[in-house]
Design an enzyme around this catalytic site. Structure first.
Site, PDB file in Angstrom:
ATOM      1  N   TYR A  29       0.850  -1.198   0.000  1.00 47.25           N
ATOM      2  CA  TYR A  29       0.000   0.000   0.000  1.00 47.25           C
ATOM      3  C   TYR A  29       0.876   1.234   0.000  1.00 47.25           C
ATOM      4  CZ  TYR A  29      -5.013  -0.146  -0.095  1.00 47.25           C
ATOM      5  OH  TYR A  29      -6.298  -0.204  -0.537  1.00 47.25           O
TER       6      TYR A  29
ATOM      7  N   GLU B 219      -0.471   4.769  -0.753  1.00 43.71           N
ATOM      8  CA  GLU B 219      -1.280   5.957  -1.047  1.00 43.71           C
ATOM      9  C   GLU B 219      -0.437   7.212  -0.887  1.00 43.71           C
ATOM     10  OE1 GLU B 219      -4.684   5.613   1.497  1.00 43.71           O
ATOM     11  OE2 GLU B 219      -5.822   4.498  -0.008  1.00 43.71           O
TER      12      GLU B 219
ATOM     13  N   ASP C  44      -4.873  13.684 -25.690  1.00 41.54           N
ATOM     14  CA  ASP C  44      -4.927  12.290 -25.242  1.00 41.54           C
ATOM     15  C   ASP C  44      -4.191  11.473 -26.311  1.00 41.54           C
ATOM     16  OD1 ASP C  44      -5.581   9.660 -24.790  1.00 41.54           O
ATOM     17  OD2 ASP C  44      -7.738   9.988 -24.573  1.00 41.54           O
TER      18      ASP C  44
ATOM     19  N   THR D 134      -2.286   6.098 -22.555  1.00 43.09           N
ATOM     20  CA  THR D 134      -2.230   4.741 -22.026  1.00 43.09           C
ATOM     21  C   THR D 134      -0.784   4.296 -22.181  1.00 43.09           C
ATOM     22  OG1 THR D 134      -2.702   3.816 -24.191  1.00 43.09           O
ATOM     23  CG2 THR D 134      -4.588   4.133 -22.718  1.00 43.09           C
TER      24      THR D 134
ATOM     25  N   LYS E 102      -0.598   0.524 -25.520  1.00 43.97           N
ATOM     26  CA  LYS E 102      -0.889   0.463 -26.956  1.00 43.97           C
ATOM     27  C   LYS E 102       0.441   0.496 -27.713  1.00 43.97           C
ATOM     28  CE  LYS E 102      -5.524   2.140 -26.067  1.00 43.97           C
ATOM     29  NZ  LYS E 102      -6.537   3.190 -26.229  1.00 43.97           N
TER      30      LYS E 102
ATOM     31  N   ARG F  76      -0.850  -2.675 -19.128  1.00 42.42           N
ATOM     32  CA  ARG F  76      -2.112  -1.954 -19.232  1.00 42.42           C
ATOM     33  C   ARG F  76      -2.160  -0.874 -18.149  1.00 42.42           C
ATOM     34  NH1 ARG F  76      -6.181  -2.994 -22.304  1.00 42.42           N
ATOM     35  NH2 ARG F  76      -4.977  -4.722 -23.137  1.00 42.42           N
TER      36      ARG F  76
HETATM   37  C1  LIG Z   1      -7.597   3.477 -25.466  1.00 42.20           C
HETATM   38  C2  LIG Z   1      -7.917   4.895 -25.272  1.00 42.20           C
HETATM   39  C3  LIG Z   1      -8.254   5.404 -24.002  1.00 42.20           C
HETATM   40  C4  LIG Z   1      -8.605   4.573 -22.782  1.00 42.20           C
HETATM   41  O1  LIG Z   1      -7.798   3.644 -22.347  1.00 42.20           O
HETATM   42  P1  LIG Z   1      -8.265   2.576 -21.231  1.00 42.20           P
HETATM   43  O2  LIG Z   1      -6.959   2.203 -20.636  1.00 42.20           O
HETATM   44  O3  LIG Z   1      -8.943   1.496 -21.983  1.00 42.20           O
HETATM   45  O4  LIG Z   1      -9.163   3.256 -20.261  1.00 42.20           O
HETATM   46  C5  LIG Z   1      -8.432   6.775 -23.876  1.00 42.20           C
HETATM   47  N1  LIG Z   1      -8.294   7.589 -24.925  1.00 42.20           N
HETATM   48  C6  LIG Z   1      -8.004   7.142 -26.161  1.00 42.20           C
HETATM   49  C7  LIG Z   1      -7.885   8.110 -27.274  1.00 42.20           C
HETATM   50  C8  LIG Z   1      -7.822   5.781 -26.380  1.00 42.20           C
HETATM   51  O5  LIG Z   1      -7.567   5.344 -27.611  1.00 42.20           O
END
Ligand SMILES: *Cc1c(COP(=O)(O)O)cnc(C)c1O
Length: 417
Positions: A45, A47, A196, A222, A225, A231
């Site tokens: 933990y 936090e 994003d 993220t 990807k 993840r």
């Molecule tokens: C995949 C994605 C997310 C979210 O990712 P998670 O880990 O599945 O919550 C957010 N924004 C964009 C543009 C994405 O392609």
């Protein structure tokens, strides 16, 4: 000890190894990433943030998290990094919270044109907490920068959002920054700019496209990807004031204790992305994506074209079947893709006119440019015919290609560490 789950993990390993994975948001992390994620760090933990924890015994995980932060900063050439978000969606939740208030206006890409659920969908917190307005893509399926300027003046949002899930072209972040600054000068406003970069983080890390951290107030991502890590989520910023707000928006507002085992795995992935070989991996991804898209186009399919790791194919126009049918038929020969809305789509989201195709995962297993072109032929043949004998022989061809590729559970990538 748990035979039931062990059997299922093995079943999934066999499934992944048997197929050609072309879902643009997936990838195969290294054994080192998985080892860190499966480590005893899950016990702790912690936090709070390094040096400011609510629990004792954090001296080691402090070093883990600090290393992840330092590597993220080096990778993206940015002053501040928060590596705690459990996912990309959590990162976006915290980013909005740090910059705007419930009810504030946000200008984002139309969801059907490649936005994300967290970019204003009614079934997500985003569309309920904030007042989302949308900019469409232009006729050519690209961002219409002149239109952005007009819409900014019309909507006067508190936040402008860029970065998408199914956009195959480069994004001109510098131009967006200029457009926002000009709008602010005209209207006497201060509009936040958020990017994003979930999909393109690996391309940014490799230095193969513009770095949004140079222009945006906040960048979310993220890590699983194109970046090829565990993840999880990530938030970056160059603004010290804003970053304090971002930290408290992640913890304690959005989340409880951080996943230090996942943070360790993120650090491992950043170490791999900092190694020069990551750039050549990413270059291969871009070349493979282009090769497959180019070959499909030569075969007569209507494709979007590509400047990154993915492209869209209008299967309804090209082959007379919808995206859902195409996804199922390709699945039957061992090629995994997802149905996807095409700009100006007339089909419902449950069917769609298109598919989205990406090469980040296949390239990690060793897919070559020749194979990417061969895959285009396999896709084309499969979508032209549902004759059972043809499907069976195409399935054999897929098996032949993947038989020379690496096992997804045994991948090692060079690292700076
Ligand atoms: C995949 C994605 C997310 C979210 O990712 P998670 O880990 O599945 O919550 C957010 N924004 C964009 C543009 C994405 O392609």
């Amino acid at each position: 000890m748990d035979k039931e789950i062990e059997t299922l993990i093995e079943e999934e390993r066999v499934r992944q190894n048997a197929g050609i994975e072309l879902i643009a948001s997936e990838n195969y992390p290294s054994r080192a990433v998985m080892a860190a994620q499966g480590s005893i760090l899950t016990d702790k933990y912690a936090e709070g943030y390094p040096g400011r924890r609510y629990y004792g015994g954090c001296e080691v995980v402090d070093k883990v998290e600090s290393l992840a932060i330092e590597r993220a900063k080096a990778l993206f050439h940015v002053a501040y990094a928060n590596v705690q978000p459990h996912s990309g969606s959590q990162a976006n939740f915290a980013a909005y919270r740090a910059m705007i208030n419930p009810g504030d206006k946000v200008l984002a890409l139309t969801l059907d044109d490649g936005g994300h659920l967290t970019h204003g969908s009614n079934v997500s917190f985003s569309g309920n907490l904030y007042d989302f307005h949308f900019y469409p893509l232009g006729e050519d399926g690209r961002i219409d920068y002149d239109r952005l300027s007009v819409l900014l003046d019309e909507v006067e949002p508190a936040l402008f959002l860029a970065g998408y899930s199914a956009y195959p072209f480069e994004i001109d972040f510098a131009r967006m920054r200029r457009i926002i600054d000009e709008h602010d000068a005209r209207k006497g406003t201060k509009t936040f700019f958020m990017v994003d970069m979930a999909h393109i983080a690996g391309i940014v890390a490799a230095g193969l496209c513009d770095n949004p951290c140079l222009y945006a107030d906040v960048v979310t991502s993220t890590t699983h990807k194109t970046l090829r890590g565990p993840r999880g989520g990530l938030i970056l910023s160059n603004n010290e004031e804003l970053f304090k707000k971002l930290n408290s928006a992640v913890f304690p507002y959005a989340q409880g204790g951080p996943l230090e085992h996942v943070i360790a795995a993120k650090a491992v992935a950043f170490g791999e992305a900092l190694h020069p070989s990551f750039k050549s991996y990413m270059e291969k991804v871009l070349r493979n994506t282009y090769a497959c898209s180019d070959e499909l186009e030569k075969l007569g399919a209507e494709v979007s074209g590509t400047e990154n790791h993915l492209f869209l194919c209008n299967v309804l126009k090209s082959y007379g079947i919808d995206g859902k049918q195409a996804q199922i038929r390709l699945g039957s020969i061992g090629i995994t893709v997802n149905k996807n809305m095409i700009h100006g789509d007339t089909m419902p989201p449950s069917k769609t006119s298109g598919i989205r195709v990406g090469f980040a995962a296949a390239t990690s297993r060793g897919c070559s440019e020749d194979e990417a072109r061969k895959i285009a032929h396999l896709i084309d043949k499969t979508l032209r015919s549902d004759d059972q004998a043809t499907i069976a022989s195409l399935k054999k061809e897929v098996a032949e290609i993947v038989s020379s590729w690496k096992d997804i559970a045994s991948l090692d990538y060079p690292t700076i560490a």
